[in-house]
Write a protein that holds these residues in place. Structure first.
Motif, mmCIF file in Angstrom:
data_model
loop_
_atom_site.group_PDB
_atom_site.id
_atom_site.type_symbol
_atom_site.label_atom_id
_atom_site.label_comp_id
_atom_site.label_asym_id
_atom_site.label_seq_id
_atom_site.Cartn_x
_atom_site.Cartn_y
_atom_site.Cartn_z
ATOM 1 N N HIS A 37 -9.069 11.285 2.217
ATOM 2 C CA HIS A 37 -9.334 9.874 1.948
ATOM 3 C C HIS A 37 -10.589 9.755 1.097
ATOM 4 C CE1 HIS A 37 -12.645 10.046 4.849
ATOM 5 N NE2 HIS A 37 -11.830 10.780 5.574
ATOM 6 N N PRO A 38 -10.705 8.692 0.314
ATOM 7 C CA PRO A 38 -11.956 8.416 -0.394
ATOM 8 C C PRO A 38 -12.967 7.798 0.557
ATOM 9 C CG PRO A 38 -10.386 6.687 -0.854
ATOM 10 C CD PRO A 38 -9.672 7.694 0.020
ATOM 11 N N LYS A 39 -14.146 7.515 0.041
ATOM 12 C CA LYS A 39 -15.168 6.843 0.841
ATOM 13 C C LYS A 39 -14.907 5.337 0.799
ATOM 14 C CE LYS A 39 -18.458 10.562 -0.066
ATOM 15 N NZ LYS A 39 -19.728 10.963 -0.703
ATOM 16 N N SER A 40 -13.701 4.988 1.263
ATOM 17 C CA SER A 40 -13.233 3.604 1.302
ATOM 18 C C SER A 40 -11.894 3.626 2.040
ATOM 19 C CB SER A 40 -13.042 3.029 -0.113
ATOM 20 O OG SER A 40 -11.949 3.657 -0.755
ATOM 21 N N GLY A 41 -11.223 2.491 2.095
ATOM 22 C CA GLY A 41 -9.912 2.421 2.732
ATOM 23 C C GLY A 41 -8.769 2.329 1.755
ATOM 24 N N ASP A 42 -8.994 2.723 0.498
ATOM 25 C CA ASP A 42 -8.009 2.484 -0.555
ATOM 26 C C ASP A 42 -6.826 3.453 -0.536
ATOM 27 O OD1 ASP A 42 -9.615 0.441 -1.416
ATOM 28 O OD2 ASP A 42 -10.611 1.641 -2.963
ATOM 29 N N LEU A 43 -7.011 4.628 0.035
ATOM 30 C CA LEU A 43 -5.977 5.657 0.022
ATOM 31 C C LEU A 43 -6.141 6.512 1.260
ATOM 32 C CD1 LEU A 43 -3.802 7.463 -1.510
ATOM 33 C CD2 LEU A 43 -5.770 8.724 -2.433
#
Length: 373
Positions: A37-43
């Motif tokens: 995962h990225p440092k977000s909730g996008d993927l």
């Protein structure tokens, strides 16, 4: 039984060839798990591949949650005698450096999902407490597992959209587990049908947190009464800081579930560090991979880990996860991508795995059907 390339190694544990495991239990398995995962909730990406020697099968899947859709690509084949073959259709795993660096890939296929990714551990792999469960006199789970946190680089393609993955922006965790746990087509319940007339519950949570120079991991399982059956709370220094593993204090949890479900909305974890200093970790849900939907982690008639599907089968599914209403039927195994924040001021992003089945008194669940208010 046939010899295989693995029989060339000086690693035999029994008088048998490597295609034979030490137990005849049908439920023996050996499995890799990865998330990204990225440092977000996008993927959010979850990938897994497993072998089931006594069922004669091996399978793999990737679950990709992206732009309101959960994409699942899954594949199964006959295992054969060469257990060193860690490919399943287009999927494969390659160990580049043991206990540190692995490659996972999915070659181009008709379902337009592909990737070529390298996981690089940032701290040592850590062995978890052994999990043993029984129903009556029979052992139904006896597993070993180690976990490792790290970063990713490579490429991912989802339905024609290419995504570049780089070490600076993408985190994840992997595990490798093996032993006995229910796999394959369902067995007759027999006397175990009585569990449905008795109080039964299984609560599981697994939360790895990765920071720049250290990591923390909390792993708890409880029965219907809230009694702890498995417990782990550790801090792991990065390789650069020496890789020491520090045992921390008894962990406690306070989970707020999304109304009408047992899906995590927010959570707090409490424990003391190895110096006795209290720490609180807050988790806020960002997105979720629903592993009961299509991946085999939760038994369904059409697909479960180890199920026989013939010589080779590859198929794809899609699930709408864009609204709470669409997600309501996709439990009960939730891989929730969260934003973690500690009482010491550290912030990171990671996975908070949560599953609660049956009764669980601490949160007021008194039946299999009970959900949060």
């Amino acid at each position: 039984m046939p010899i295989s390339p693995m029989d060339e190694t000086l690693a035999h544990q029994t008088p048998e060839t490597f295609d034979q495991v030490a137990t005849s239990d049908r439920n023996f398995y050996d499995r890799y798990y990865f998330n990204l995962h990225p440092k977000s909730g996008d993927l959010f990406v979850v990938f897994s591949i497993g072998q089931y020697p006594n069922l004669g099968t091996t399978d793999a899947f990737v679950c990709i949650v992206y732009k309101g859709t959960q994409h699942v690509l899954r594949c199964s084949r006959e295992l054969g005698s060469d257990r060193s073959d860690t490919t399943v259709g287009p999927f494969g795993v390659e160990v580049l450096e043991g206990l540190k660096t692995l490659r996972i890939y999915c070659e181009d296929n008709e379902h337009d999902i592909a990737f070529d990714l390298v996981f690089d551990g940032t701290a040592p792999a850590v062995e978890e407490p052994r999990t043993v469960m029984r129903k009556g006199a029979r052992i139904t789970m006896d597993t070993s597992r180690y976990t490792q946190m790290g970063r990713w680089q490579g490429s991912l393609s989802v339905k024609g959209e290419a995504i570049e993955i780089g070490y600076d922006d993408y985190l994840g965790v992997r595990d490798h587990s093996w032993g006995i746990r229910p796999v394959g087509e369902s067995e007759p319940l027999g006397i175990n049908i009585n569990q449905y007339t008795q109080k039964y519950g299984f609560f599981h949570m697994w939360a790895p947190l990765q920071f720049d120079d250290y990591q923390m991991k909390v792993f708890i399982e409880e029965d219907a009464d809230g009694q702890i059956t498995v417990e782990e709370c550790v801090k792991i220094d990065s390789f650069e800081r020496g890789g020491a593993v520090h045992q921390m204090g008894k962990p406690r949890h306070a989970i707020k579930y999304r109304s009408g479900t047992r899906e995590l909305e927010t959570a707090e974890l409490y424990f003391e560090d190895d110096q006795g200093v209290p720490i609180t970790v807050k988790a806020q849900a960002l997105s979720c991979a629903y592993l009961a939907a299509g991946t085999g982690y939760f038994p369904k008639p059409d697909w479960t880990h180890g199920q026989y599907h013939g010589e080779l089968k590859l198929e794809a599914l899609e699930f709408d996860v864009s609204t709470p209403e669409a997600r309501n039927e996709l439990g009960p195994l939730y891989e929730t991508l969260v934003r973690f924040e500690t009482s010491t001021g550290d912030v990171t992003w990671g996975m908070f795995e949560n599953m609660s089945i049956g009764a669980h008194d601490p949160y007021g669940f008194d039946s299999f059907e009970a959900v949060a208010d």
